[in-house]
Design a protein around this motif. Structure first.
Motif, PDB file in Angstrom:
ATOM      1  N   ALA A  72       0.859  -1.195   0.000  1.00 16.42           N
ATOM      2  CA  ALA A  72       0.000   0.000   0.000  1.00 16.42           C
ATOM      3  C   ALA A  72       0.891   1.240   0.000  1.00 16.42           C
ATOM      4  N   PRO A  73       1.607   1.471  -1.093  1.00 18.68           N
ATOM      5  CA  PRO A  73       2.612   2.546  -1.124  1.00 18.68           C
ATOM      6  C   PRO A  73       2.044   3.942  -0.933  1.00 18.68           C
ATOM      7  N   GLU A  74       0.743   4.102  -1.114  1.00 15.01           N
ATOM      8  CA  GLU A  74       0.157   5.431  -0.930  1.00 15.01           C
ATOM      9  C   GLU A  74      -0.022   5.777   0.551  1.00 15.01           C
ATOM     10  N   VAL A  75       0.084   4.784   1.426  1.00 13.62           N
ATOM     11  CA  VAL A  75      -0.082   4.998   2.866  1.00 13.62           C
ATOM     12  C   VAL A  75       1.237   5.475   3.466  1.00 13.62           C
ATOM     13  N   ARG A  76       1.200   6.609   4.147  1.00 13.30           N
ATOM     14  CA  ARG A  76       2.411   7.112   4.802  1.00 13.30           C
ATOM     15  C   ARG A  76       2.504   6.536   6.211  1.00 13.30           C
ATOM     16  N   VAL A  77       3.702   6.295   6.658  1.00  7.60           N
ATOM     17  CA  VAL A  77       3.930   5.780   8.004  1.00  7.60           C
ATOM     18  C   VAL A  77       4.682   6.815   8.826  1.00  7.60           C
ATOM     19  N   VAL A  78       4.134   7.113   9.996  1.00  7.88           N
ATOM     20  CA  VAL A  78       4.831   7.934  10.980  1.00  7.88           C
ATOM     21  C   VAL A  78       5.088   7.049  12.194  1.00  7.88           C
ATOM     22  N   VAL A  79       6.350   6.809  12.485  1.00 11.91           N
ATOM     23  CA  VAL A  79       6.706   6.015  13.651  1.00 11.91           C
ATOM     24  C   VAL A  79       6.485   6.856  14.901  1.00 11.91           C
ATOM     25  N   LEU A  80       5.820   6.257  15.897  1.00 13.69           N
ATOM     26  CA  LEU A  80       5.599   6.908  17.181  1.00 13.69           C
ATOM     27  C   LEU A  80       5.991   5.902  18.248  1.00 13.69           C
ATOM     28  N   THR A  81       7.146   6.097  18.844  1.00  9.14           N
ATOM     29  CA  THR A  81       7.715   5.059  19.693  1.00  9.14           C
ATOM     30  C   THR A  81       8.523   5.646  20.835  1.00  9.14           C
ATOM     31  N   THR A  82       8.840   4.809  21.802  1.00  9.48           N
ATOM     32  CA  THR A  82       9.701   5.236  22.902  1.00  9.48           C
ATOM     33  C   THR A  82      11.168   5.087  22.535  1.00  9.48           C
ATOM     34  N   TYR A  83      11.457   4.411  21.409  1.00  9.62           N
ATOM     35  CA  TYR A  83      12.833   4.109  21.039  1.00  9.62           C
ATOM     36  C   TYR A  83      13.397   5.189  20.121  1.00  9.62           C
ATOM     37  N   SER A  84      14.548   5.734  20.521  1.00 13.65           N
ATOM     38  CA  SER A  84      15.184   6.761  19.695  1.00 13.65           C
ATOM     39  C   SER A  84      16.662   6.467  19.478  1.00 13.65           C
ATOM     40  N   ASP A  85      17.056   5.186  19.627  1.00 17.49           N
ATOM     41  CA  ASP A  85      18.450   4.830  19.402  1.00 17.49           C
ATOM     42  C   ASP A  85      18.771   4.862  17.915  1.00 17.49           C
ATOM     43  N   ASP A  86      20.062   4.905  17.602  1.00 21.76           N
ATOM     44  CA  ASP A  86      20.508   5.061  16.224  1.00 21.76           C
ATOM     45  C   ASP A  86      19.918   4.004  15.301  1.00 21.76           C
ATOM     46  N   ARG A  87      20.004   2.741  15.700  1.00 23.92           N
ATOM     47  CA  ARG A  87      19.588   1.649  14.824  1.00 23.92           C
ATOM     48  C   ARG A  87      18.088   1.672  14.569  1.00 23.92           C
ATOM     49  N   SER A  88      17.287   1.960  15.599  1.00 23.77           N
ATOM     50  CA  SER A  88      15.830   2.000  15.413  1.00 23.77           C
ATOM     51  C   SER A  88      15.433   3.069  14.415  1.00 23.77           C
ATOM     52  N   VAL A  89      16.038   4.250  14.545  1.00 28.15           N
ATOM     53  CA  VAL A  89      15.714   5.354  13.637  1.00 28.15           C
ATOM     54  C   VAL A  89      16.086   4.987  12.212  1.00 28.15           C
ATOM     55  N   LEU A  90      17.308   4.496  12.022  1.00 28.08           N
ATOM     56  CA  LEU A  90      17.781   4.196  10.678  1.00 28.08           C
ATOM     57  C   LEU A  90      16.967   3.077  10.039  1.00 28.08           C
ATOM     58  N   ASP A  91      16.669   2.028  10.809  1.00 25.36           N
ATOM     59  CA  ASP A  91      15.891   0.907  10.266  1.00 25.36           C
ATOM     60  C   ASP A  91      14.500   1.363   9.823  1.00 25.36           C
ATOM     61  N   ALA A  92      13.874   2.205  10.621  1.00 28.32           N
ATOM     62  CA  ALA A  92      12.524   2.675  10.283  1.00 28.32           C
ATOM     63  C   ALA A  92      12.530   3.532   9.033  1.00 28.32           C
ATOM     64  N   VAL A  93      13.497   4.433   8.928  1.00 26.33           N
ATOM     65  CA  VAL A  93      13.576   5.311   7.754  1.00 26.33           C
ATOM     66  C   VAL A  93      13.879   4.498   6.504  1.00 26.33           C
ATOM     67  N   ARG A  94      14.799   3.548   6.619  1.00 30.02           N
ATOM     68  CA  ARG A  94      15.115   2.699   5.471  1.00 30.02           C
ATOM     69  C   ARG A  94      13.921   1.852   5.049  1.00 30.02           C
ATOM     70  N   ALA A  95      13.078   1.470   6.006  1.00 31.88           N
ATOM     71  CA  ALA A  95      11.904   0.654   5.678  1.00 31.88           C
ATOM     72  C   ALA A  95      10.846   1.458   4.935  1.00 31.88           C
ATOM     73  N   GLY A  96      10.930   2.798   5.035  1.00 29.09           N
ATOM     74  CA  GLY A  96       9.980   3.632   4.303  1.00 29.09           C
ATOM     75  C   GLY A  96       9.184   4.602   5.142  1.00 29.09           C
ATOM     76  N   ALA A  97       9.497   4.708   6.448  1.00 26.31           N
ATOM     77  CA  ALA A  97       8.768   5.655   7.298  1.00 26.31           C
ATOM     78  C   ALA A  97       9.004   7.082   6.821  1.00 26.31           C
ATOM     79  N   ARG A  98       7.942   7.869   6.793  1.00 23.53           N
ATOM     80  CA  ARG A  98       8.061   9.269   6.377  1.00 23.53           C
ATOM     81  C   ARG A  98       8.197  10.204   7.566  1.00 23.53           C
ATOM     82  N   GLY A  99       7.964   9.653   8.770  1.00 27.82           N
ATOM     83  CA  GLY A  99       8.096  10.468   9.962  1.00 27.82           C
ATOM     84  C   GLY A  99       8.562   9.620  11.126  1.00 27.82           C
ATOM     85  N   TYR A 100       9.204  10.258  12.091  1.00 30.50           N
ATOM     86  CA  TYR A 100       9.685   9.536  13.263  1.00 30.50           C
ATOM     87  C   TYR A 100       9.547  10.451  14.472  1.00 30.50           C
TER      88      TYR A 100
END
Length: 213
Positions: A73-101
């Motif tokens: 569903a490429p038209e759906v945007r994802v904004v991650v809302l999480t308690t995790y802000s470590d380097d790997r979590s941020v990078l993995d989410a952005v690489r997966a396609g998240a448009r917001g963090y």
């Protein structure tokens, strides 16, 4: 109206977010999911504009769910809302396609603004985690040198000279090889990049930054 799907394994978070979003002008909660797999299934059904996605969830985490949504569903945007802000979590989410963090410290106005921004096709990264994203990218090993579509260094060089406007004879003179050798390279690179003629090959060279400076 911005249609939002909430994905979080904690009931109190889902209910709390639903209440907060319900108070926002121009926002409608169209569903809630308890894990990533359910979020993907619901997104295919209700077609939200945005999924507010937690990262750590059972069965299918937020990163994998984001990756699936980008395909299904490429038209759906994802904004991650999480308690995790470590380097790997941020990078993995952005690489997966998240448009917001965003972190769960974000206030209602910040979430509302993030929804508006991603619907307008902008990326939104919480200032609190921007440094983590920069640090994660800086810590990545440098990419190994190579050329797209399996081009050899010589084929890439021929393509570069072709993009520079040189004929086969001029390329042969520049590389000190026979014109027949150049023609062979040209045929091989055409097959690899799917070009039917020199014009398409030149366009490919410029798209992939293989043109002569």
């Amino acid at each position: 109206m911005i249609r939002v799907l909430i994905a979080d394994d904690q009931r109190v978070v889902r209910e709390g977010l639903s209440m907060v979003l319900a108070l926002m002008e121009g926002v409608e909660v169209v569903g809630t999911a308890t894990d990533g797999a359910e979020a993907v299934t619901l997104a295919r059904t209700v077609r939200p504009d945005v999924v507010l996605m937690d990262l750590r969830m059972p069965r299918c985490d937020g990163v994998e769910a984001t990756r699936r949504l980008r395909t299904e569903a490429p038209e759906v945007r994802v904004v991650v809302l999480t308690t995790y802000s470590d380097d790997r979590s941020v990078l993995d989410a952005v690489r997966a396609g998240a448009r917001g963090y965003l972190t769960k410290d974000a206030g209602g106005e910040q979430i509302h603004e993030a929804l508006r921004q991603v619907v307008d096709d902008h990326a939104v990264i919480d200032p609190a985690v921007q440094r983590h994203l920069v640090d994660a990218i800086a810590g990545e090993p440098a990419p190994r040198p190579g050329f797209p579509d399996g081009l050899t260094p010589r084929e890439a060089e021929v393509l570069s000279l072709m993009a520079g406007g040189l004929s086969n004879a001029e390329i042969a003179s520049r590389l000190t090889v026979s014109e027949a050798t150049v023609k062979s390279h040209v045929n091989h690179l055409f097959a690899k990049i799917g070009a039917r003629d020199r014009a398409q090959a030149v366009a490919y060279a410029f798209r992939h930054d293989l043109s002569v400076p």
